[in-house]
Design a protein around this motif. Structure first.
Motif, PDB file in Angstrom:
ATOM      1  N   LEU A   1      25.622  23.163  38.508  1.00 19.23           N
ATOM      2  CA  LEU A   1      26.465  24.000  39.357  1.00 19.23           C
ATOM      3  C   LEU A   1      26.838  23.310  40.677  1.00 19.23           C
TER       4      LEU A   1
ATOM      5  N   LEU B   1      17.499  32.189  46.642  1.00 22.17           N
ATOM      6  CA  LEU B   1      17.188  32.584  45.271  1.00 22.17           C
ATOM      7  C   LEU B   1      16.178  31.647  44.610  1.00 22.17           C
ATOM      8  N   THR B   2      16.149  30.386  45.021  1.00 18.95           N
ATOM      9  CA  THR B   2      15.303  29.395  44.338  1.00 18.95           C
ATOM     10  C   THR B   2      13.842  29.804  44.254  1.00 18.95           C
TER      11      THR B   2
ATOM     12  N   TRP C   1      21.781  30.297  47.187  1.00 19.72           N
ATOM     13  CA  TRP C   1      20.974  29.613  46.172  1.00 19.72           C
ATOM     14  C   TRP C   1      19.651  29.143  46.756  1.00 19.72           C
ATOM     15  N   TRP C   2      19.630  28.753  48.027  1.00 19.69           N
ATOM     16  CA  TRP C   2      18.360  28.402  48.672  1.00 19.69           C
ATOM     17  C   TRP C   2      17.392  29.578  48.623  1.00 19.69           C
TER      18      TRP C   2
ATOM     19  N   ARG D   1      27.400  30.291  49.806  1.00 18.68           N
ATOM     20  CA  ARG D   1      26.907  30.164  48.424  1.00 18.68           C
ATOM     21  C   ARG D   1      25.690  29.248  48.369  1.00 18.68           C
ATOM     22  N   VAL D   2      25.739  28.155  49.123  1.00 20.92           N
ATOM     23  CA  VAL D   2      24.608  27.228  49.133  1.00 20.92           C
ATOM     24  C   VAL D   2      23.355  27.919  49.669  1.00 20.92           C
TER      25      VAL D   2
ATOM     26  N   LEU E   1      20.955  24.012  38.586  1.00 18.87           N
ATOM     27  CA  LEU E   1      21.650  23.953  39.874  1.00 18.87           C
ATOM     28  C   LEU E   1      22.357  22.624  40.074  1.00 18.87           C
TER      29      LEU E   1
ATOM     30  N   ILE F   1      19.761  22.189  46.269  1.00 13.77           N
ATOM     31  CA  ILE F   1      18.615  23.066  46.534  1.00 13.77           C
ATOM     32  C   ILE F   1      17.350  22.213  46.621  1.00 13.77           C
TER      33      ILE F   1
ATOM     34  N   MET G   1      24.966  22.520  43.182  1.00  8.45           N
ATOM     35  CA  MET G   1      24.331  23.152  44.329  1.00  8.45           C
ATOM     36  C   MET G   1      23.141  22.332  44.822  1.00  8.45           C
TER      37      MET G   1
ATOM     38  N   TRP H   1      15.339  24.939  36.413  1.00  7.51           N
ATOM     39  CA  TRP H   1      16.123  25.436  37.546  1.00  7.51           C
ATOM     40  C   TRP H   1      16.837  24.284  38.261  1.00  7.51           C
TER      41      TRP H   1
END
Length: 344
Positions: free
Chosen positions: A99, A323-324, A320-321, A316-317, A96, A103, A101, A92
């Protein structure tokens, strides 16, 4: 048992590398962007301080366990589950990174380990460690909510005061003071991040050792030297990973979120440095360096008279936080269940 334990230790070294690699921009992105430090000097300084911080963090957690009374064995299935959890967190984190991102690797690791523990309970009937599950959920939820709010609030509160006090004198002097503050904050952030990383790596090592005891390692085995040797290896991995730089994420932090000037950037860099030590020493929570820096940058940017925050990128950031832990937990549970049933 020996092969699985070796795999877990190898994955932990890789976790140290990826943690240093992914999180290097948290210390160096702002000072490099505003020319407080050159990229090479910033990375070397961050690598050294990350290494020292990791040793300190591991020593702190190791000493705490020794004071409490050592390790208790955990049931069979802990080591394979831990290997699955680390694999999920590493995959993961690298995805990321690709991408761009920013996280938290801490949240990925904690969620994956807690889910793998639940998978061992379902697949093998291993009793749930309620204290560990409760602490893991508390750490993820509290730090996920607390670190951005604290960083954003402090940055919003302090930035106007610093700007008012810091803009006295010539433009050259103002720029010089801002860059000096950025350089100092970079070092503090790197050291604080290292302490947090060391505590997480020590936690993984201790879980692996407890799993080895449950799998047949004699209870009288002295683990002091293996822990000390592992601390050196893990710290070196974090430092080596930091030298990689991960500028893909640095670009997101400095160019795609908020437009800042050097003085506001110095506040945005200083707040995470303070919060990382606060989380380690007082709150005993894994405050994310990524979350605190991102929120601090946003808070500092919002004090400007024009619209400087790029809200779609920030949304978006944050997505993703959130979703992690959810994705890492789901994947670790599914893969852990399949792996443990396959191994019997």
């Amino acid at each position: 048992m020996t092969a699985v334990l070796a795999l877990v230790l190898l994955l932990t070294v890789l976790l140290g590398l990826v943690t240093g690699f992914r999180d290097a921009p948290n210390a160096v992105a702002l000072p490099v962007r505003f020319r407080a430090l050159s990229p090479r000097i910033a990375l070397v300084m961050a690598a050294v301080l990350n290494t020292v911080g990791t040793l300190l963090g591991m020593a702190m957690l190791g000493a705490a366990v020794a004071v409490v009374g050592g390790l208790d064995a955990v049931a069979a299935g802990a080591l394979p589950g831990l290997a699955v959890a680390l694999t999920v967190a590493l995959a993961w984190g690298l995805l990321l990174w690709w991408l761009r991102m920013p996280i938290s690797m801490t949240h990925a690791v904690l969620a994956a380990i807690a889910a793998a523990h639940l998978a061992a309970h379902v697949a093998l009937g291993v009793p749930l460690d309620e204290a560990f599950s409760r602490d893991a959920h508390r750490d993820v939820l509290l730090s996920l909510a607390l670190s951005p709010v604290l960083a954003w609030g402090l940055s919003r509160l302090l930035t106007p005061l610093v700007v008012r006090l810091g803009t006295t004198g010539t433009t050259v002097n103002v720029q010089h003071r801002a860059r000096l503050a950025l350089a100092l904050s970079s070092g503090m952030t790197a050291l604080g991040h290292g302490v947090q990383a060391g505590q997480r790596l020590a936690m993984v090592w201790l879980l692996a050792a407890a799993g080895a005891l449950g799998a047949g390692l004699p209870a009288a085995t002295d683990l002091t030297r293996p822990f000390a040797a592992s601390a050196v290896v893990f710290a070196a991995a974090v430092g080596a990973g930091t030298l990689g730089g991960a500028w893909r994420i640095g670009w997101t932090l400095t160019e795609r979120l908020v437009i800042l000037d050097p003085l506001r950037a110095s506040v945005a860099a200083a707040v995470p440095a303070v919060l990382l030590f606060l989380g380690s020493l007082l709150l005993h929570l894994p405050l994310s360096s990524t979350h605190t820096l991102t929120a601090s940058i946003v808070g500092a940017g919002q004090t400007q008279t024009y619209a400087s925050v790029r809200w779609p990128t920030l949304a978006r950031v944050v997505a993703w936080w959130l979703l992690t832990p959810l994705v890492c937990g789901a994947l670790a549970f599914a893969l852990g269940l399949a792996t443990l049933r396959l191994l019997g």
